[in-house]
Design an enzyme around this catalytic site. Structure first.
Site, PDB file in Angstrom:
ATOM      1  N   CYS A  55      26.588  35.094  -3.371  1.00  0.00           N
ATOM      2  CA  CYS A  55      26.397  35.258  -1.927  1.00  0.00           C
ATOM      3  C   CYS A  55      26.505  36.757  -1.634  1.00  0.00           C
ATOM      4  O   CYS A  55      27.524  37.385  -1.944  1.00  0.00           O
ATOM      5  CB  CYS A  55      27.478  34.484  -1.180  1.00  0.00           C
ATOM      6  N   GLU A  98      31.481  42.609   1.000  1.00  0.00           N
ATOM      7  CA  GLU A  98      31.901  41.566   0.071  1.00  0.00           C
ATOM      8  C   GLU A  98      30.708  40.925  -0.614  1.00  0.00           C
ATOM      9  O   GLU A  98      29.645  40.817  -0.029  1.00  0.00           O
ATOM     10  CB  GLU A  98      32.617  40.453   0.850  1.00  0.00           C
ATOM     11  N   CYS A 144      28.342  43.320  11.537  1.00  0.00           N
ATOM     12  CA  CYS A 144      27.179  42.566  12.017  1.00  0.00           C
ATOM     13  C   CYS A 144      26.993  42.854  13.502  1.00  0.00           C
ATOM     14  O   CYS A 144      27.964  42.878  14.263  1.00  0.00           O
ATOM     15  CB  CYS A 144      27.385  41.071  11.788  1.00  0.00           C
ATOM     16  N   CYS A 168      28.876  36.645  16.669  1.00  0.00           N
ATOM     17  CA  CYS A 168      29.096  35.228  16.984  1.00  0.00           C
ATOM     18  C   CYS A 168      30.588  35.003  17.239  1.00  0.00           C
ATOM     19  O   CYS A 168      31.445  35.616  16.588  1.00  0.00           O
ATOM     20  CB  CYS A 168      28.605  34.342  15.854  1.00  0.00           C
ATOM     21  N   CYS A 171      32.986  34.159  14.162  1.00  0.00           N
ATOM     22  CA  CYS A 171      32.762  34.797  12.862  1.00  0.00           C
ATOM     23  C   CYS A 171      33.527  36.105  12.704  1.00  0.00           C
ATOM     24  O   CYS A 171      33.570  36.930  13.626  1.00  0.00           O
ATOM     25  CB  CYS A 171      31.262  35.051  12.692  1.00  0.00           C
ATOM     26  N   CYS A 202      33.126  34.896   4.835  1.00  0.00           N
ATOM     27  CA  CYS A 202      32.769  36.283   4.618  1.00  0.00           C
ATOM     28  C   CYS A 202      33.291  37.155   5.740  1.00  0.00           C
ATOM     29  O   CYS A 202      33.351  36.756   6.877  1.00  0.00           O
ATOM     30  CB  CYS A 202      31.263  36.428   4.479  1.00  0.00           C
TER      31      CYS A 202
HETATM   32  N1  SAH Z   1      24.060  36.301   9.841  1.00  0.00           N
HETATM   33  C1  SAH Z   1      23.500  35.225   9.101  1.00  0.00           C
HETATM   34  C2  SAH Z   1      23.978  35.163   7.672  1.00  0.00           C
HETATM   35  C3  SAH Z   1      25.422  35.416   7.388  1.00  0.00           C
HETATM   36  S1  SAH Z   1      26.553  34.205   7.986  1.00  0.00           S
HETATM   37  C4  SAH Z   1      23.747  33.910   9.814  1.00  0.00           C
HETATM   38  O1  SAH Z   1      24.551  33.876  10.734  1.00  0.00           O
HETATM   39  O2  SAH Z   1      23.114  32.936   9.446  1.00  0.00           O
HETATM   40  C5  SAH Z   1      26.267  32.826   6.917  1.00  0.00           C
HETATM   41  C6  SAH Z   1      26.748  31.503   7.477  1.00  0.00           C
HETATM   42  O3  SAH Z   1      28.178  31.453   7.498  1.00  0.00           O
HETATM   43  C7  SAH Z   1      26.286  31.262   8.910  1.00  0.00           C
HETATM   44  O4  SAH Z   1      25.766  29.967   9.063  1.00  0.00           O
HETATM   45  C8  SAH Z   1      27.575  31.451   9.673  1.00  0.00           C
HETATM   46  O5  SAH Z   1      27.555  30.816  10.903  1.00  0.00           O
HETATM   47  C9  SAH Z   1      28.601  30.903   8.722  1.00  0.00           C
HETATM   48  N2  SAH Z   1      29.979  31.299   9.037  1.00  0.00           N
HETATM   49  C10 SAH Z   1      30.401  32.457   9.573  1.00  0.00           C
HETATM   50  N3  SAH Z   1      31.739  32.463   9.702  1.00  0.00           N
HETATM   51  C11 SAH Z   1      32.176  31.258   9.228  1.00  0.00           C
HETATM   52  C12 SAH Z   1      33.462  30.659   9.106  1.00  0.00           C
HETATM   53  N4  SAH Z   1      34.574  31.299   9.486  1.00  0.00           N
HETATM   54  N5  SAH Z   1      33.534  29.417   8.580  1.00  0.00           N
HETATM   55  C13 SAH Z   1      32.418  28.771   8.169  1.00  0.00           C
HETATM   56  N6  SAH Z   1      31.179  29.295   8.255  1.00  0.00           N
HETATM   57  C14 SAH Z   1      31.061  30.523   8.797  1.00  0.00           C
HETATM   58 FE1  SF4 Z   2      26.605  37.919  12.211  1.00  0.00          FE
HETATM   59 FE2  SF4 Z   2      28.551  36.227  11.587  1.00  0.00          FE
HETATM   60 FE3  SF4 Z   2      26.851  35.625  13.545  1.00  0.00          FE
HETATM   61 FE4  SF4 Z   2      25.977  35.609  10.996  1.00  0.00          FE
HETATM   62  S1  SF4 Z   2      27.531  34.269  11.893  1.00  0.00           S
HETATM   63  S2  SF4 Z   2      24.971  36.515  12.788  1.00  0.00           S
HETATM   64  S3  SF4 Z   2      27.231  37.283  10.151  1.00  0.00           S
HETATM   65  S4  SF4 Z   2      28.317  37.357  13.519  1.00  0.00           S
END
Ligand code: SAH
Ligand code: SF4
Length: 353
Positions: A114, A101, A121, A125, A128, A344
């Site tokens: 973005c 995306e 990934c 997390c 996520c 995302c």
């Molecule tokens: N992997 C990197 C960059 C991609 S995620 C990272 O984790 O920083 C970018 C941001 O979006 C991160 O701060 C992540 O925690 C946040 N994010 C992921 N899923 C989300 C969600 N469902 N709602 C809000 N923020 C989210």
């Molecule tokens: Fe990966 Fe999502 Fe964690 Fe960013 S927030 S490191 S995209 S699993």
């Protein structure tokens, strides 16, 4: 909607992330003058050409020989969603069938894209969508660049992209070489010409790569996804947090600031009843006193199948006030594009279903 070259792109080398000297070398190998490289770069990056066919100051013969060896665009746009707040999300499909995306976020004074750096990934997390199925593969440097060009096509002819945030699918610093090669292309005055201060790379906190980025001499804004002010809670949310401590991250952020002069952005996704209490806000404020940073609070965008909720606006506001009273520089970010699978990884998952 497919604007990729007609030739089967499988054997073709994509030129989007080739440096000027690599392109010159390739042209020399075809018996061509090196200034052709600049013409091609200008066509792609200034005149938005999508194929060699459009490059009319090159001879027909050269255009067809280039198209036999190289490609310009690779992706197919397989879905496009426009949110009520004008955020636009594209789902791009690459030649191996994988999808990622990218999102265009317009506002009064800027247009931010973005972009993603990986298919899936590896971090996983807990909250996520991107990491649910692990990592499929890294994106190549040209695939990372192409997302900015695809988003730019949504702005042209009157406007262009002003800012890039690397916050899409994937952990950019786990795909360091390709991400950096892409960022150099995005930053190059002859190419996308987006200043490094207008580029933000978000990381879950890979310390060696954060230090490496500090040494690249680029003044990129580094965003650290902290999400918790204690190691214990952070490790529950972020599997890779087991290999580092918050104390080490603070030290690394200070090093980044010393090297680049750029203040760190701390990202903190507020998860209802998990990390949104006043006690934790105070602990976060303590950390903020130890480094030069700006805190971005983001209310969680719920993901189907994951057990986390979005806190009330009031709770988020309280969290912000607590930090602000303690002197932290803090903002509550609007969640853009909530009605289009905002977070995302969500559009991609829904399309796969
Ligand atoms: N992997 C990197 C960059 C991609 S995620 C990272 O984790 O920083 C970018 C941001 O979006 C991160 O701060 C992540 O925690 C946040 N994010 C992921 N899923 C989300 C969600 N469902 N709602 C809000 N923020 C989210
Ligand atoms: Fe990966 Fe999502 Fe964690 Fe960013 S927030 S490191 S995209 S699993």
């Amino acid at each position: 909607m497919d604007n990729s070259d007609d030739n089967s792109p499988n054997q073709l080398t994509n030129i989007l992330a080739m440096s000027e000297s690599q392109l010159k070398e390739a042209l020399a190998g075809m018996g061509e003058k090196s200034y052709r490289a600049n013409q091609i770069i200008e066509w792609v990056f200034q005149k938005n050409a999508q194929s060699f066919e459009e490059m009319t100051n090159l001879s027909k013969d050269l255009r067809s020989r280039l198209a036999d060896r190289f490609s310009v665009f690779e992706s197919k746009i397989i879905a496009k969603q426009v949110s009520s707040d004008n955020t636009e999300k594209l789902l791009l499909q690459w030649k191996d069938g994988q999808t990622t995306e990218c999102v265009l976020i317009p506002s009064d004074d800027r247009r931010t894209v973005c972009i993603s750096t990986q298919v899936g990934c590896p971090v996983g997390c807990a909250f996520c969508a991107s990491g649910i199925d692990g990592l499929t593969r890294n994106l190549t440097a040209e695939q990372i660049v192409e997302q900015v060009l695809r988003a730019r096509q949504l702005c042209l002819p009157h406007k262009t992209i002003t800012n890039v945030v690397v916050m899409g699918l994937g952990e950019p610093l786990a795909n360091y070489q390709n991400t950096l090669a892409a960022l150099r292309t995005i930053n190059d005055p002859k190419k996308l010409n987006i200043g490094s201060r207008k580029i933000t790379v978000s990381t879950v906190g890979l310390i060696p790569q954060m230090k490496q980025l500090a040494a690249e001499n680029m003044q990129i804004t580094l965003a650290l996804s902290l999400h918790a002010p204690t190691d214990e809670l952070r490790r529950q949310l972020i599997p890779w947090a087991k290999s580092s401590t918050i104390a080490d991250l603070v030290e690394t952020c200070n090093y980044y600031f010393q090297q680049t002069g750029r203040e760190i952005t701390i990202e903190y996704v507020l998860l209802k009843n998990v990390n949104d209490s006043p006690v934790l806000a105070n602990k976060l404020a303590d950390l903020c006193h130890k480094m030069r940073c700006n805190v971005n609070l983001i209310r969680y965008n719920p993901v189907e199948s994951l057990p986390y909720d979005r806190p009330e606006a009031e709770t988020a506001q309280q969290f912000l006030e607590t930090l602000r009273k303690r002197g932290a520089n803090v903002h509550l970010r609007k969640s853009r594009g909530m009605d289009i699978d905002g977070a995302c990884g969500q559009l991609r998952r829904r399309m796969a279903d």
